[in-house]
Design an enzyme around this catalytic site. Sequence first.
Site, PDB file in Angstrom:
ATOM      1  N   SER A  12       0.868  -1.183   0.000  1.00  0.00           N
ATOM      2  CA  SER A  12       0.000   0.000   0.000  1.00  0.00           C
ATOM      3  C   SER A  12       0.900   1.226   0.000  1.00  0.00           C
ATOM      4  CB  SER A  12      -0.945  -0.040   1.208  1.00  0.00           C
ATOM      5  OG  SER A  12      -1.878   1.023   1.172  1.00  0.00           O
ATOM      6  N   HIS A  39      -2.558  -1.036  -3.324  1.00  0.00           N
ATOM      7  CA  HIS A  39      -3.722  -0.182  -3.127  1.00  0.00           C
ATOM      8  C   HIS A  39      -3.592   1.076  -3.983  1.00  0.00           C
ATOM      9  CE1 HIS A  39      -4.390  -1.958   1.174  1.00  0.00           C
ATOM     10  NE2 HIS A  39      -4.830  -2.743   0.223  1.00  0.00           N
ATOM     11  N   ASP A 131      -4.505  -4.441   5.927  1.00  0.00           N
ATOM     12  CA  ASP A 131      -4.854  -5.352   4.835  1.00  0.00           C
ATOM     13  C   ASP A 131      -3.683  -6.297   4.593  1.00  0.00           C
ATOM     14  OD1 ASP A 131      -6.348  -6.505   2.814  1.00  0.00           O
ATOM     15  OD2 ASP A 131      -5.788  -5.013   1.314  1.00  0.00           O
TER      16      ASP A 131
END
Length: 332
Positions: A12, A39, A131
């Site tokens: 991310s 992401h 995540d």
Amino acid sequence: MSSRDIIVVGASAGGVEALSGLVGGLAGNIPAAVFVVLHIPRRAPSALPGILDRAGPLPARHAEDGELVLPGRIYVAPSDHHLVLRGDRVALTTDPTQNGHRPAIDPLFRSAARYFGPRVVGVVLSGARDDGAAGLESIARQGGITVVQDPEEAQHPSMPRAALDAVEVDHVLGTAEMGPLLTRIAGSAAGPATPAPPEAEDEMTDPVNGLTPVGLSCPACDGPMFELRSPSTPRFRCRVGHRWSPESLLDGQTDALESALWVAYRSLQDKVALSRRMARSAAERGRPASSSRYERVAEETDRAGTLLRGLIDRMNRMTDYRGVEPLPEDRR
């Protein structure tokens, strides 16, 4: 005996640099397929395949729905699509967001664990929130190898730390060392496959029947939330399929709360504007008492709006769990 030939990587914030370092260290003849989720904004185009293609010897491109999984290639999740594995094929879905993202890391990791078990190597890189932690746990439970970027090196250490909290990780190291490590692991003998746990029967749309309601609302759709069965990290999902890990759910609730407060603030501002308009109208019609009453309402409402705006500002200045240094016993 099967070999370790599936590498799944999640990143991310700060992930482009980390991914470039990892990919740059891979061998050009690595006997494994590499799958990457980063992401990105759901409506924005992704330049990541070009970046990774230039960073190392393996060809990188956006994954295509239904294409065959082949070694020596990097498959990148396109924007606004989950990237998952279904047997020897790639699948792209627009199923509900997970941890507030699409693409999300957990769906890729869980699907890889389900279909390939001990053949999988899961890698968590720099990023905010958590995540990938639940997905890495699934990989470990199915006999796969787990790799996490050293939080001290990561630009954003929250995701690596969440993974370390969830899993007894096999390797914790910097991205410059990851490429050679993955090259050595790829093609090595994998252990025996283990049966997929019940939760993995459908990695995206498992039903909520039998799950425990938790009395929380989903930040994405306001639906009721249920707790998923998990041996360690608590996880939650709503009826339509939005999934949340704890830190992502906290952030989602914070975002939803701020949105609600801004709606309330806007309503107060509307009331102020309407009250002052009514006060002017009453004064023009020679009704000073009514005009004064409307002005008092406007002043009281304006004070309430000032307090609410101050609350919003204080909330945004607060140091949350992502900015708190871990306790010594929490460090890995």
